[in-house]
Motif scaffolding. Structure first.
Motif, PDB file in Angstrom:
ATOM      1  N   PRO A  34       5.830  49.400  58.052  1.00 12.88           N
ATOM      2  CA  PRO A  34       6.095  48.437  56.975  1.00 12.88           C
ATOM      3  C   PRO A  34       7.557  48.413  56.514  1.00 12.88           C
ATOM      4  N   SER A  35       8.218  49.553  56.473  1.00 16.75           N
ATOM      5  CA  SER A  35       9.628  49.550  56.055  1.00 16.75           C
ATOM      6  C   SER A  35      10.496  48.846  57.096  1.00 16.75           C
ATOM      7  N   ALA A  36      10.120  48.950  58.371  1.00 20.37           N
ATOM      8  CA  ALA A  36      10.854  48.237  59.424  1.00 20.37           C
ATOM      9  C   ALA A  36      10.636  46.733  59.291  1.00 20.37           C
ATOM     10  N   VAL A  37       9.422  46.322  58.908  1.00 20.05           N
ATOM     11  CA  VAL A  37       9.146  44.902  58.695  1.00 20.05           C
ATOM     12  C   VAL A  37      10.035  44.382  57.568  1.00 20.05           C
ATOM     13  N   HIS A  62       3.814  33.447  58.475  1.00 16.59           N
ATOM     14  CA  HIS A  62       2.449  33.782  58.069  1.00 16.59           C
ATOM     15  C   HIS A  62       2.462  34.625  56.788  1.00 16.59           C
ATOM     16  N   GLY A  63       1.274  34.837  56.245  1.00 16.35           N
ATOM     17  CA  GLY A  63       1.132  35.512  54.957  1.00 16.35           C
ATOM     18  C   GLY A  63       1.705  36.909  54.907  1.00 16.35           C
ATOM     19  N   GLY A  64       1.637  37.655  56.000  1.00 16.01           N
ATOM     20  CA  GLY A  64       2.197  39.009  55.998  1.00 16.01           C
ATOM     21  C   GLY A  64       3.695  38.994  55.757  1.00 16.01           C
ATOM     22  N   ILE A  65       4.388  38.068  56.400  1.00 18.83           N
ATOM     23  CA  ILE A  65       5.833  37.946  56.190  1.00 18.83           C
ATOM     24  C   ILE A  65       6.114  37.414  54.787  1.00 18.83           C
ATOM     25  N   LEU A  66       5.299  36.475  54.310  1.00 20.07           N
ATOM     26  CA  LEU A  66       5.493  35.980  52.945  1.00 20.07           C
ATOM     27  C   LEU A  66       5.317  37.098  51.921  1.00 20.07           C
ATOM     28  N   ASN A  67       4.359  37.995  52.157  1.00 15.73           N
ATOM     29  CA  ASN A  67       4.226  39.150  51.264  1.00 15.73           C
ATOM     30  C   ASN A  67       5.472  40.023  51.324  1.00 15.73           C
ATOM     31  N   SER A  68       6.041  40.177  52.507  1.00 19.97           N
ATOM     32  CA  SER A  68       7.262  40.975  52.641  1.00 19.97           C
ATOM     33  C   SER A  68       8.425  40.320  51.900  1.00 19.97           C
ATOM     34  N   VAL A  69       8.544  38.998  52.013  1.00 13.02           N
ATOM     35  CA  VAL A  69       9.598  38.290  51.287  1.00 13.02           C
ATOM     36  C   VAL A  69       9.413  38.496  49.791  1.00 13.02           C
ATOM     37  N   HIS A  70       8.186  38.342  49.319  1.00 15.94           N
ATOM     38  CA  HIS A  70       7.919  38.525  47.879  1.00 15.94           C
ATOM     39  C   HIS A  70       8.285  39.942  47.449  1.00 15.94           C
ATOM     40  N   LYS A  71       7.930  40.916  48.267  1.00 13.26           N
ATOM     41  CA  LYS A  71       8.249  42.308  47.928  1.00 13.26           C
ATOM     42  C   LYS A  71       9.759  42.539  47.901  1.00 13.26           C
ATOM     43  N   LEU A  72      10.487  41.941  48.820  1.00 14.66           N
ATOM     44  CA  LEU A  72      11.936  42.068  48.817  1.00 14.66           C
ATOM     45  C   LEU A  72      12.552  41.485  47.551  1.00 14.66           C
TER      46      LEU A  72
END
Length: 135
Positions: A34-37, A62-72
């Motif tokens: 996940p940290s690499a993502v 997709h939603g997984g990347i959108l969650n990563s963007v939101h987390k960033l």
């Protein structure tokens, strides 16, 4: 990971333990950390912004990347569903008073499906995998 490229039915049949871990949000053997993502997504956003500074850009993901963007951008996972075909709008602009400062990303809207609701278009309001969850 070991279920990459498989349909959900194939993953469940061929790699049941990995499939179960993934469905429970526990990761998947061989999958990207996940940290690499997060690092990859941050680099992608920075690259898009550098290449298209000041322009409007459409990115489909997709939603997984959108969650990563939101987390960033916020430090936490998106608190709700990220429906398929939803629209998220983020901007990066410098304040006129501080033109030398680095601009910050700002969320204008996230995981909105109002464009479908307003047109009375039927859509699957469940997120990736059909469970109403992403990432």
């Amino acid at each position: 990971g070991v279920i990459e490229g498989l349909t959900l039915a194939e993953a469940k049949e061929k790699e049941p333990e990995a499939y179960d871990r993934w469905r429970r949000g526990k990761g998947c053997p061989g999958a990207e950390d996940p940290s690499a993502v997060l690092r990859r997504v941050a680099g992608g956003l920075d690259g898009i912004e550098r290449a298209h500074r000041g322009k409007r850009v459409v990115v489909v993901t997709h939603g997984g990347i959108l969650n990563s963007v939101h987390k960033l951008l916020t430090g936490k996972k998106f608190p709700g569903k990220i429906p398929n075909t939803s629209i998220s709008t983020i901007t990066k602009a410098r304040a006129a008073a501080d033109a030398d400062a680095d601009a910050e990303w700002e969320i204008q809207s996230y995981a909105s499906s109002e464009h479908l609701v307003a047109q009375q278009i039927e859509f699957d309001n469940k997120a990736f995998g059909g469970r109403g969850e992403t990432g």
